[in-house]
Design a protein around this motif. Structure first.
Motif, PDB file in Angstrom:
ATOM      1  N   ALA A 315       5.609 -18.271 -15.310  1.00 31.59           N
ATOM      2  CA  ALA A 315       6.045 -16.883 -15.121  1.00 31.59           C
ATOM      3  C   ALA A 315       5.985 -16.445 -13.656  1.00 31.59           C
ATOM      4  O   ALA A 315       6.682 -15.511 -13.251  1.00 31.59           O
ATOM      5  CB  ALA A 315       5.189 -15.945 -15.970  1.00 31.59           C
ATOM      6  N   ARG A 316       5.140 -17.083 -12.865  1.00 34.68           N
ATOM      7  CA  ARG A 316       5.058 -16.851 -11.431  1.00 34.68           C
ATOM      8  C   ARG A 316       4.799 -18.201 -10.755  1.00 34.68           C
ATOM      9  O   ARG A 316       4.338 -19.150 -11.384  1.00 34.68           O
ATOM     10  CB  ARG A 316       3.910 -15.902 -11.065  1.00 34.68           C
ATOM     11  CG  ARG A 316       3.984 -14.506 -11.649  1.00 34.68           C
ATOM     12  CD  ARG A 316       5.105 -13.672 -11.060  1.00 34.68           C
ATOM     13  NE  ARG A 316       4.982 -12.282 -11.456  1.00 34.68           N
ATOM     14  CZ  ARG A 316       5.375 -11.774 -12.627  1.00 34.68           C
ATOM     15  NH1 ARG A 316       5.912 -12.575 -13.540  1.00 34.68           N
ATOM     16  NH2 ARG A 316       5.246 -10.483 -12.887  1.00 34.68           N
ATOM     17  N   ALA A 317       5.060 -18.265  -9.459  1.00 35.22           N
ATOM     18  CA  ALA A 317       4.718 -19.469  -8.706  1.00 35.22           C
ATOM     19  C   ALA A 317       3.201 -19.633  -8.693  1.00 35.22           C
ATOM     20  O   ALA A 317       2.452 -18.655  -8.758  1.00 35.22           O
ATOM     21  CB  ALA A 317       5.257 -19.356  -7.281  1.00 35.22           C
ATOM     22  N   CYS A 318       2.746 -20.883  -8.605  1.00 32.11           N
ATOM     23  CA  CYS A 318       1.316 -21.185  -8.698  1.00 32.11           C
ATOM     24  C   CYS A 318       0.789 -21.697  -7.356  1.00 32.11           C
ATOM     25  O   CYS A 318       1.319 -22.645  -6.791  1.00 32.11           O
ATOM     26  CB  CYS A 318       1.071 -22.235  -9.783  1.00 32.11           C
ATOM     27  SG  CYS A 318       1.682 -21.754 -11.412  1.00 32.11           S
ATOM     28  N   LEU A 319      -0.269 -21.051  -6.879  1.00 30.86           N
ATOM     29  CA  LEU A 319      -0.898 -21.445  -5.629  1.00 30.86           C
ATOM     30  C   LEU A 319      -1.722 -22.720  -5.800  1.00 30.86           C
ATOM     31  O   LEU A 319      -2.388 -22.904  -6.818  1.00 30.86           O
ATOM     32  CB  LEU A 319      -1.820 -20.334  -5.127  1.00 30.86           C
ATOM     33  CG  LEU A 319      -1.134 -19.062  -4.617  1.00 30.86           C
ATOM     34  CD1 LEU A 319      -2.113 -17.900  -4.631  1.00 30.86           C
ATOM     35  CD2 LEU A 319      -0.571 -19.285  -3.220  1.00 30.86           C
ATOM     36  N   LYS A 320      -1.696 -23.572  -4.795  1.00 32.66           N
ATOM     37  CA  LYS A 320      -2.558 -24.751  -4.752  1.00 32.66           C
ATOM     38  C   LYS A 320      -3.844 -24.386  -4.004  1.00 32.66           C
ATOM     39  O   LYS A 320      -3.912 -23.373  -3.310  1.00 32.66           O
ATOM     40  CB  LYS A 320      -1.841 -25.911  -4.074  1.00 32.66           C
ATOM     41  CG  LYS A 320      -0.594 -26.378  -4.823  1.00 32.66           C
ATOM     42  CD  LYS A 320       0.063 -27.526  -4.088  1.00 32.66           C
ATOM     43  CE  LYS A 320       1.215 -28.120  -4.900  1.00 32.66           C
ATOM     44  NZ  LYS A 320       2.299 -27.135  -5.132  1.00 32.66           N
ATOM     45  N   ALA A 321      -4.855 -25.240  -4.123  1.00 35.72           N
ATOM     46  CA  ALA A 321      -6.159 -24.953  -3.522  1.00 35.72           C
ATOM     47  C   ALA A 321      -6.047 -24.725  -2.018  1.00 35.72           C
ATOM     48  O   ALA A 321      -6.637 -23.784  -1.475  1.00 35.72           O
ATOM     49  CB  ALA A 321      -7.127 -26.090  -3.816  1.00 35.72           C
ATOM     50  N   HIS A 322      -5.291 -25.581  -1.317  1.00 37.52           N
ATOM     51  CA  HIS A 322      -5.210 -25.433   0.134  1.00 37.52           C
ATOM     52  C   HIS A 322      -4.428 -24.188   0.531  1.00 37.52           C
ATOM     53  O   HIS A 322      -4.633 -23.641   1.624  1.00 37.52           O
ATOM     54  CB  HIS A 322      -4.583 -26.686   0.770  1.00 37.52           C
ATOM     55  CG  HIS A 322      -3.114 -26.850   0.497  1.00 37.52           C
ATOM     56  ND1 HIS A 322      -2.636 -27.512  -0.617  1.00 37.52           N
ATOM     57  CD2 HIS A 322      -2.019 -26.439   1.186  1.00 37.52           C
ATOM     58  CE1 HIS A 322      -1.318 -27.510  -0.596  1.00 37.52           C
ATOM     59  NE2 HIS A 322      -0.914 -26.867   0.470  1.00 37.52           N
TER      60      HIS A 322
END
Length: 340
Positions: A315-322
């Motif tokens: 449903a939304r873009a997903c952030l990565k840890a970095h």
């Protein structure tokens, strides 16, 4: 010391095809039969290898117990990452597969994404792991779920997630009230390790008044919706998802202690949605190919029949840890707008 738990592919679950230079899950793959549970205790976040090739491993504090899904202990001792193999997804992305060993014997393979039965993954690169691995425990794939008792906003008011059933209408950020297609549950045993990485505990008001309204627990990969000008600045998106494990600050957001039976719940809608839980906007279950592949065969078929082609993207873009690491402190979950 921290404890991390992962369901890994059992030795023999992965098959190499020399003709096509590719890997795949065995043709009769069944997650109930061809997985193991690896519980690792370590004093750092890195999965270390076997630099001296002595089948002992470099990190004296990196130990594990490996069990079958029935609880039978298969192996225990100092664990290390013997070999990593990079394979290619159909969309060109890379998946890491890490062969874990204890005393020179393979005990399971950890992956950064669940593999899809029937899918062939072409070989990309491989190497022995010596010294500190670039891979951290938080990179390993897990399935998002709500802890028991979490209050979910529904058409009938806020209700415990435990009470919800298929057909109940939950509030979504984008499409108003939408019916649940399926609900599921799983348990973490009462004798789980003292620091159980299978859950993230969020204190009441951790992100501000009412965010969340009460203390709650999530599985580490369960994604919370963030809304901040910094997201627009860095990524061109007003709202993005962040996994709960990437918001751990060892203060208001912690790895949950064990010592009691924990129950988690899945909430599936026709499409991936942003729903309201304890005042926080977060994701419903995303039934992408890799997540569905991790479920038992009968459940997998039922969910596939229910969703059709409705879960092709989040449903939304997903952030990565970095990516989360470069954001300023104080970025908080989304509030405000609700669909009419």
């Amino acid at each position: 010391m921290a404890t991390y738990q992962f369901h890994a592919y059992a030795p023999g679950a992965l098959v190499y095809n020399s003709a096509s230079n590719s890997y795949s899950l065995r043709a009769d793959y069944d997650p109930d039969l061809h997985r193991v549970l690896i519980t690792i205790t370590d004093d750092d976040a890195f999965i270390d290898g076997d630099q001296y090739r002595n089948e002992v491993g470099d990190d004296t504090n990196q130990t594990a117990v490996v069990t079958g899904l029935d609880g039978t202990v298969i192996a225990s001792g100092r664990i290390y990452d013997e070999l990593f193999v990079e394979v290619t997804r159909p969309d060109g992305g890379i998946i890491d597969m890490e062969r874990m060993e204890i005393g020179g014997v393979a005990v399971g393979t950890l992956t950064t994404e669940a593999l899809v039965p029937g899918q062939s993954y072409p070989f990309y690169a491989t190497s022995e792991v010596v010294g500190s691995n670039r891979l951290v425990y938080s990179d390993i794939q897990s399935v998002p779920c709500f802890g028991a008792g979490t209050m979910i906003a529904t058409e009938a008011g806020a209700l415990p997630v435990d009470w919800l059933r298929a057909g109940d209408r939950v509030l979504t950020r984008d499409m108003g009230y939408q019916p649940l297609l399926w609900t599921g549950r799983f348990e973490v045993a009462a004798d789980a390790p003292a620091e159980d990485a299978g859950a993230v505990a969020i204190a009441a008001d951790a992100f501000g008044p009412g965010l969340p309204a009460r203390a709650m627990r999530l599985t580490p990969s369960h994604r919370i919706l963030l809304h901040d000008a910094a997201l627009e600045l860095h990524f061109g998106e007003a709202e993005m998802f962040a996994a709960a494990r990437h918001l751990v600050d060892d203060d208001r957001v912690r790895l949950a202690p064990g010592g009691a039976r924990q129950v988690f719940h899945h909430l599936l809608l026709a499409e991936h949605q942003v729903i309201l839980a304890e005042g926080l906007w977060m994701e419903s279950l995303f039934a992408g190919d890799r997540m569905v592949a991790s479920l038992p065969v009968r459940t997998r078929k039922r969910i596939a029949d229910l969703i059709g082609s409705g879960h092709r993207q989040t449903a939304r873009a997903c952030l990565k840890a970095h990516e989360i690491a470069i954001l300023p402190k104080g970025v908080i979950p989304a509030t405000g707008r609700v669909a009419a």
